[in-house]
Design an enzyme around this catalytic site. Sequence first.
Site, PDB file in Angstrom:
ATOM      1  N   SER A   1      -7.199   3.805   9.464  1.00 39.73           N
ATOM      2  CA  SER A   1      -7.926   3.830   8.193  1.00 39.73           C
ATOM      3  C   SER A   1      -7.286   2.861   7.196  1.00 39.73           C
ATOM      4  O   SER A   1      -7.966   2.016   6.584  1.00 39.73           O
ATOM      5  CB  SER A   1      -7.910   5.267   7.663  1.00 39.73           C
ATOM      6  OG  SER A   1      -8.366   5.321   6.348  1.00 39.73           O
TER       7      SER A   1
ATOM      8  N   HIS B   1       0.861  -1.192   0.000  1.00 41.92           N
ATOM      9  CA  HIS B   1       0.000   0.000   0.000  1.00 41.92           C
ATOM     10  C   HIS B   1       0.889   1.231   0.000  1.00 41.92           C
ATOM     11  O   HIS B   1       1.880   1.282   0.729  1.00 41.92           O
ATOM     12  CB  HIS B   1      -0.893   0.009   1.245  1.00 41.92           C
ATOM     13  CG  HIS B   1      -1.873   1.143   1.253  1.00 41.92           C
ATOM     14  ND1 HIS B   1      -3.044   1.108   0.534  1.00 41.92           N
ATOM     15  CD2 HIS B   1      -1.845   2.344   1.860  1.00 41.92           C
ATOM     16  CE1 HIS B   1      -3.695   2.241   0.708  1.00 41.92           C
ATOM     17  NE2 HIS B   1      -2.988   3.018   1.515  1.00 41.92           N
TER      18      HIS B   1
ATOM     19  N   LYS C   1      -8.660  -1.519   6.322  1.00 39.48           N
ATOM     20  CA  LYS C   1      -8.983  -2.016   4.974  1.00 39.48           C
ATOM     21  C   LYS C   1      -8.037  -3.157   4.572  1.00 39.48           C
ATOM     22  O   LYS C   1      -8.458  -4.140   3.980  1.00 39.48           O
ATOM     23  CB  LYS C   1      -8.907  -0.863   3.965  1.00 39.48           C
ATOM     24  CG  LYS C   1     -10.074   0.113   4.141  1.00 39.48           C
ATOM     25  CD  LYS C   1      -9.950   1.341   3.266  1.00 39.48           C
ATOM     26  CE  LYS C   1      -8.908   2.294   3.768  1.00 39.48           C
ATOM     27  NZ  LYS C   1      -8.995   3.666   3.341  1.00 39.48           N
TER      28      LYS C   1
ATOM     29  N   ASP D   1     -14.698   3.072   8.424  1.00 37.62           N
ATOM     30  CA  ASP D   1     -13.643   3.930   7.876  1.00 37.62           C
ATOM     31  C   ASP D   1     -14.202   4.812   6.767  1.00 37.62           C
ATOM     32  O   ASP D   1     -13.905   6.005   6.696  1.00 37.62           O
ATOM     33  CB  ASP D   1     -12.482   3.097   7.326  1.00 37.62           C
ATOM     34  CG  ASP D   1     -11.494   3.992   6.582  1.00 37.62           C
ATOM     35  OD1 ASP D   1     -10.918   4.874   7.247  1.00 37.62           O
ATOM     36  OD2 ASP D   1     -11.351   3.858   5.361  1.00 37.62           O
TER      37      ASP D   1
ATOM     38  N   ARG E   1     -13.699  13.195   8.265  1.00 36.65           N
ATOM     39  CA  ARG E   1     -12.343  13.768   8.442  1.00 36.65           C
ATOM     40  C   ARG E   1     -12.027  14.730   7.313  1.00 36.65           C
ATOM     41  O   ARG E   1     -11.424  15.785   7.523  1.00 36.65           O
ATOM     42  CB  ARG E   1     -11.293  12.642   8.475  1.00 36.65           C
ATOM     43  CG  ARG E   1     -11.318  11.849   9.767  1.00 36.65           C
ATOM     44  CD  ARG E   1     -10.501  10.575   9.635  1.00 36.65           C
ATOM     45  NE  ARG E   1      -9.122  10.830   9.281  1.00 36.65           N
ATOM     46  CZ  ARG E   1      -8.352   9.977   8.597  1.00 36.65           C
ATOM     47  NH1 ARG E   1      -8.836   8.815   8.187  1.00 36.65           N
ATOM     48  NH2 ARG E   1      -7.115  10.285   8.317  1.00 36.65           N
TER      49      ARG E   1
HETATM   50  N1  URA Z   1      -5.320   6.648   2.937  1.00 37.25           N
HETATM   51  C1  URA Z   1      -6.324   6.044   3.630  1.00 37.25           C
HETATM   52  O1  URA Z   1      -6.846   5.013   3.237  1.00 37.25           O
HETATM   53  N2  URA Z   1      -6.720   6.625   4.780  1.00 37.25           N
HETATM   54  C2  URA Z   1      -6.173   7.749   5.275  1.00 37.25           C
HETATM   55  O2  URA Z   1      -6.588   8.196   6.322  1.00 37.25           O
HETATM   56  C3  URA Z   1      -5.159   8.365   4.532  1.00 37.25           C
HETATM   57  C4  URA Z   1      -4.733   7.778   3.352  1.00 37.25           C
END
Ligand code: URA
Length: 440
Positions: A186, A85, A190, A164, A171
Amino acid sequence: MLAAPLLVKKREGEELSDQEIRFLIEGFCSGEVTDYQMSALAMAICLKGMTPRETVTLTRAMLESGDRLPRDVSDRHQRPRVDKHSTGGLGDKVSLILAPMLALFDVDVPMISGRGLGLSGGTLDKLEAIPGYRTDLSVDESSAVLEKLGTFIVGASQRVAPADRRLYALRDVTGTVESIPLITASILSKKLSASLDALVMDVKVGQAAFMKSEDQALALAESLIRVGSQAGLPTTAIISDMDQPLGQAVGNAIEVNEAMDVLRGEGPREVRDLTVELAANLLLQVQRMATRDDAITKLSSTLDNGSAYERFEAMVRAQGGSLTGRLPLAAEHPIAAPESGYLQGFDCGAIGRTVVSLGGGRRQVGDQINHSVGVRVHARIGDKVEQGEPILTAYFDGDDPGEYLKELSAAVSIVGESIPRRALILKRLDQSHLRATSST
Ligand code: URA
């Protein structure tokens, strides 16, 4: 339990218990905790931070708000599941190369990717430049592609970490995106939903990244490693430079073309190097390779012998796409270097904004993307450039290129004295590099 006293507690800098954090997230999902209370919690976390224990609990609670990608109970192939990621940056097309390349090493790479965010392009938007490519496979469809090819690249369903999804939207509008515990929870909620065995994070640092300083990037990388590992997902990280675009291509179709070049053993060196580095890290984590050198040699040969490209083509076909060669781009507008000298730097914000203005990114959720527009960057920081030679090329259709070209030419600075080249990979981190911490 009531939410308001917990918000006061966090605002005062006290730790929340596991039970209190779970109550807040479950209540947020059921409607018992309102959006404005959740926004107040996000602000309190932003200002006061969280301990690693609190962040682990927050991550798990967000994960448990949704579904997980099933793992074949019989686990016929026993293939380890891995993923990478990136925290996002200009020209980052690494996922398109890394997923099919790794799948050749008997690991599964179930990649759940995102759309463009701000100035960073999204892997899904890039892949949708390929006619017919579907990013919305059902669970059964994606499982079948994974079993056959060892990889897929799709979007997250509504059922992946819904807490999220809703919290991120709050946010975004309450100025609470930039909080290390919130970013950590966050991303990892995932990633945990894909039931992975190993994750490598590419934490970008520089003016085109979320994290502007190396200290901030290090703190985020450490938080991701610590929380990931404690939540059951072994995680390592690389910190990489994002003071200039990665590779030459910035846009959608243009980045797919560049990714295909790298998959065939061509393309910009830095894209290849970063992709191979991240992939090697994963093969080492799941013990598919014994040494980094061996991993790098074997991964590189899949690019040079065409097998990585073949796996990419097969994945595209399995996801409905049809690739008949390079993807078409809009009309070409070269921008010449105004003087001779050395490339000192880019205004990456201006390049990203121009690509978004041309329709290559979204200003608002739901905006249509024009896949054919983009920018090609012909030199890197430290390169010698000659007056009149093309330094950037913009791709767009239309009669009045003036404004875009002006903004792009101002985005490059050239100086007379030589400038050192930048290292691309600044740090490699795993659990052994973690510093003691109380909260972030
Ligand atoms: N990417 C995400 O998935 N969440 C965040 O809070 C910031 C970047």
